[in-house]
Design an enzyme around this catalytic site. Structure first.
Site, mmCIF file in Angstrom:
data_model
loop_
_atom_site.group_PDB
_atom_site.id
_atom_site.type_symbol
_atom_site.label_atom_id
_atom_site.label_comp_id
_atom_site.label_asym_id
_atom_site.label_seq_id
_atom_site.Cartn_x
_atom_site.Cartn_y
_atom_site.Cartn_z
ATOM 1 N N ASP A 163 3.307 -0.660 -8.965
ATOM 2 C CA ASP A 163 2.536 -0.990 -7.649
ATOM 3 C C ASP A 163 1.599 -2.679 -7.946
ATOM 4 O OD1 ASP A 163 4.771 0.395 -6.009
ATOM 5 O OD2 ASP A 163 3.175 1.728 -5.441
ATOM 6 N N ALA B 64 14.856 -15.711 -2.470
ATOM 7 C CA ALA B 64 15.004 -14.544 -1.549
ATOM 8 C C ALA B 64 14.477 -15.239 -0.798
ATOM 9 C CB ALA B 64 14.243 -13.229 -0.927
ATOM 10 N N ARG C 197 2.684 16.164 -10.267
ATOM 11 C CA ARG C 197 1.113 16.555 -9.062
ATOM 12 C C ARG C 197 0.882 17.035 -8.910
ATOM 13 N NH1 ARG C 197 1.509 11.511 -7.132
ATOM 14 N NH2 ARG C 197 4.094 10.111 -7.475
ATOM 15 N N ARG D 151 23.196 -11.414 -4.835
ATOM 16 C CA ARG D 151 23.617 -12.475 -5.969
ATOM 17 C C ARG D 151 24.772 -13.089 -6.069
ATOM 18 N NH1 ARG D 151 20.670 -16.177 -2.393
ATOM 19 N NH2 ARG D 151 18.135 -15.664 -3.509
ATOM 20 N N ASP E 210 -1.575 -2.144 -7.914
ATOM 21 C CA ASP E 210 -2.611 -1.918 -6.369
ATOM 22 C C ASP E 210 -3.622 -0.840 -7.118
ATOM 23 O OD1 ASP E 210 -1.618 0.288 -7.039
ATOM 24 O OD2 ASP E 210 -0.604 1.527 -4.657
ATOM 25 N N ASP F 154 -4.072 5.476 -9.253
ATOM 26 C CA ASP F 154 -5.268 5.741 -7.571
ATOM 27 C C ASP F 154 -5.998 7.446 -7.672
ATOM 28 O OD1 ASP F 154 -6.380 3.733 -6.699
ATOM 29 O OD2 ASP F 154 -5.680 3.851 -5.147
ATOM 30 N N ARG G 205 4.572 0.651 -1.299
ATOM 31 C CA ARG G 205 4.623 1.399 0.478
ATOM 32 C C ARG G 205 3.187 0.630 1.701
ATOM 33 N NH1 ARG G 205 7.252 5.821 1.231
ATOM 34 N NH2 ARG G 205 7.858 6.720 -0.220
ATOM 35 N N GLY H 201 3.020 9.609 -10.511
ATOM 36 C CA GLY H 201 4.348 8.208 -10.924
ATOM 37 C C GLY H 201 4.488 7.733 -11.541
ATOM 38 N N THR I 29 0.979 2.331 -12.898
ATOM 39 C CA THR I 29 1.574 1.911 -11.567
ATOM 40 C C THR I 29 2.548 0.870 -11.379
ATOM 41 O OG1 THR I 29 1.539 2.278 -9.673
ATOM 42 C CG2 THR I 29 -0.325 1.577 -10.402
#
Lengths: 328, 328, 328, 328
Positions: free
Chosen positions: B132, B191, B76, B159, B134, B107, B176, B15, B130
């Site tokens: 994310d 939030a 990919r 808002r 992560d 990863d 995810r 990604g 990435t």
């Protein structure tokens, strides 16, 4: 044993920065969460002297997390530098039942807070709010990340027109004593050279660098200059100097100025403000005083205000090298 | 003794994320700075298999530091998962004289790179790209900071309309397996609740929280939900559940989707990309291999790719508390 | 002879749009300029029924010209559709001394205003506020220009990731009955195809167009689809259809949703709001009623509310041709 | 009978403006749509003199609709003002088989094009590209709408800090001869006063206005000043004058400068560019020459270049009144 805190006053002082409103909101809501009262003090220490106070509950700070500026206003107060001024301020606090302060600002704000604490044994916690990132004890001050984004957005726009005309631009950014904005925004914006207060690059090297840039086929060049750069010329004198020595260059100047202080805070500054506000209030509740809350290695930590004031922040010299390599 | 590196290949895979172009630029210019050649490999490992290469000099990467996406494209590649595919890729690298690789991605990208290294003893360095965040071994992945700003900007817009109509919005953001975006952007956007994969808040607590929010006089509510939240319902099922249980709420859903991957990178991501690119290339030149370059405590450090792949990032649990207090 | 207007009520109703606050500000300040009073009515007609009023002076509207949403809130009122509801509303107006109304909203808002005028002979002026631009009698409604910029900004981000992966995206934008947003934002964002309610392009042509796009070497494709497009499939069904017929495409869907209603208004919308507010109040002072103020050929003009409601806006068919040519 | 056009040259000249790339894209794709060739001419008339040409097909202009600046570069050419220069340019066009020109720029660009047409009977069409909106025959020039949004965004940021400190800012915007930017962005940004070249407000009135603003309780004031305003003082002299006469004011100055020319074009400018490009090419194909394509009453129309050059645009005086009322 520290007396129990029941009512916290919060103020913003000195130059404003994006994220101050998010910090106010955090202080107010953390007070509410712990069932203590919160009072907003308008116009920094000047409003403290005048008793310009307002009760604040969690709904007083709705929809401000994303707003630039400070709803409590800011001001510089010469009266607070006098013992009489501080005496008046103390009386107002006592009268209003305020028993601790959170002060949001920079060095001057902290100096005032520390003095006030020492004179009246009044609990004070500081939150670093300034775009310059020149406060010791925190890797990031509130507003700094936002200011960087503002600066690169503007230089991206300048780059559009610079590229179209093969022009050289000198862009002056904030930073009288600290080159953090210039250095980071300069790298972020792809500047060919970056002039900062911490480092005397030398006029010769600037000329060489610009010549090399031309020779290497670059279609345009941006030089980012901190207000207080060491080179000893202001940005307009620098333009004249370069045009006199490199007649092939037609230099344009852009002084970004106060727009760098405004704008909706970045996510980083909003989260930082939220974290620092929680820590400031909860530290007061734990009986602590005269600390600045800040960020180190992504963790919220305390630094004695005295150190925060006296300490000196350093630029990351690795970035000077990165900047050099990036302008290859 | 490591052989001397003379030509570095660079690719982006998996990604895409904002800052990948700035990282490519940094790799290319660091190579030029050290007088070694650089080859861009298109479409990740698939382009490596097909020999889809392009020589890149410092001027090839002009004016991309501020561009989203990746000029080298990403893809990919299932073929790269086969020994035959990797064999072909290796042949192309050898033929082109490439003797080291910088792979930018997540990863999966690192797993491919590590395998390739082990099979062909080919030097590989990874740069974490990435949104994310992560990846173990770095506090920030490329694109994460930009994605946070994109998300809070969009929620600020939501808002506006939520406040005008006193409405409840469920906003689904990427993540995810990791709640970093949801947790930070949720705090940044103010939030009321944040649902993340790492934590099962429970449906009961969500209902209670929304009821409390209504009772406290809030004019609107935003709930931020990571794609992979633990609550076991997708965002539309959650809407139905809440409307069935709290009929006073009229829930709107917004799924932010791929816009989170795009956009001009923030200053932070541009500077990070520049720093990581320098370190990746210079580490290769020092004879190192199979590391990921990353950020820890604001410093650029190396983590073995193996650890980066196996390690697990944790959310900062302090932020869960901050989020709770902020929704007071 | 019309009675002299001494106090004007202003409300926003229906879906909110950027620029409504700027219009409220303009109405309030124009009243002050002419030394008449102004009353803000909260939550549209529902607040009128409930007497939810607030006096507004020029300082009540400081710093809102650039804010999305509406400080007066909006709501839909089923009670106002009953004679009893309107009766109550009229009583509240009379009691508060309000002798004219400015209503900001869309068709439904104007229908309510016109009915109210006919029943109580109460002066009413309409200001068109909706992002859909589907009001007859004005080339631009408040918020439309801002929404277009929001949509192209988001699609630019999606394009970054689409280009990196050579992907096809279907982007759904607002517009149940009107294709203005889809058509203009589609051209602005460089969409390959644009599906709108006014025109049945046909599924065959969509497939052909996508095949042609692939063949022509485009690295990515965006199809912009109005909510109410004529093709008879929702955006997810359309994705399935295209993937079934063009297996070479991997379609991603993005539904932009409510973010399109929010955000700081564009300069155009702020100026338009200011102009329309002045004209609305001054027309009331001249004794006019039951008109909508709008823009035609860059001039502010009046259109009878009845016509504004009944008339139908047309898309500019030249734009369909431009879109076709641009996707060459 | 006009000869058939088979190859169109396109160039950008003079100051660049956002939307020029979108116009180039439109010219290139309209040519492709009609199966004629298109040649990009670099650096305006100077590149024409030097034969700095490049063939352009529809894929040459992928992903530029949203980019500021001009991929064809711009320049001012003194050589083109000589008969010899134009002779050389003509020879290059003939040699390259170019039989018509689309020139994108302002007055100077059109003057050059018209002269070239008259000397060589060479078909020329003009597209108005300048942020100043000072071209007769079109309600909007390319880039003007974008520049307005850039200016209000920046002034919004300045307003944040101005409000926090109760300060007065003088903001200088582009417009040596035309007050369109100042007047519209001033209204959009909520300026207290707007100084433009078309109108001598008088220093007395400025002082009065600022005093009134203070008295009315405004927390901050912004005065927007066009570069070429009639008041006969530059922005720094004006600051000194006001501070001398109104000592209660501490004036800050911000000169916005070249950033106003850059940035991603607004949706309006992208759509306008697309429409004008189509019309320019198709008018050439119909045998027309020496017209400017422009927008009037939202329709694309032709104006003879001669009129476009000689005509004078007027500011909309209604806006002066609106500005007055808005600063109540």
């Amino acid at each position: 044993m520290p007396k129990t805190i029941k009512k916290v006053g919060v103020l913003t002082s000195g130059g404003d920065s994006p994220g101050m409103n998010a910090a106010i909101r955090s202080v107010v809501r953390t007070c509410a969460y712990h069932n203590i009262e919160c009072i907003g003090i308008y116009r920094g220490y000047q409003g403290m002297i005048e008793g310009d106070f307002k009760e604040m509950g969690p709904r007083s700070v709705n929809n401000i997390v994303n707003k630039g500026g400070t709803i409590l206003k800011s001001a510089r107060s010469s009266e607070f530098r006098t013992p009489e001024g501080r005496e008046k301020a103390h009386e107002h606090l006592v009268k209003a039942g305020i028993d601790a302060l959170v002060v949001i600002g920079g060095d001057g704000t902290f100096t005032g807070g520390l003095l006030f604490n020492s004179e009246f044994d009044f609990p004070v916690m500081g939150i670093p709010g300034t775009i310059d990132n020149d406060i010791f004890g925190t890797s990031h001050t509130l507003g700094y990340d936002t200011a960087l984004n503002t600066v690169v957005d503007v230089i991206d726009k300048i780059r559009d027109t610079a590229s179209s005309h093969n022009r050289l631009f000198f862009v002056e950014v904030m930073g009288r004593d600290a080159g953090h904005i210039a250095l980071n925004a300069g790298i972020g914006a792809g500047a060919e050279e970056i002039l900062i207060p911490e480092e005397d690059l030398g006029l010769e090297r600037l000329l060489e660098s610009l010549q090399k840039s031309k020779a290497s086929g670059k279609s345009s060049s941006i030089v980012v200059i901190a207000e207080g750069d060491k080179i000893g010329k202001n940005v307009f004198e620098l333009k004249d100097y370069v045009e006199a020595n490199l007649p092939e260059y037609d230099v344009r100047v852009s002084v970004l100025g106060h727009m760098q202080r405004g704008g909706s805070p970045s996510c980083f500054d909003r989260v930082l403000a939220s974290r620092l506000g929680v820590k400031a209030v909860e530290s007061l509740l734990e009986g602590k005083s005269s600390y600045m809350v800040g960020l180190q290695s992504d963790k919220v930590v305390l630094t004695p205000l005295e150190q925060a004031i006296k300490g000196k922040t350093e630029i990351d010299r690795e970035l000077l090298r990165v900047s050099d390599i990036m302008s290859t």
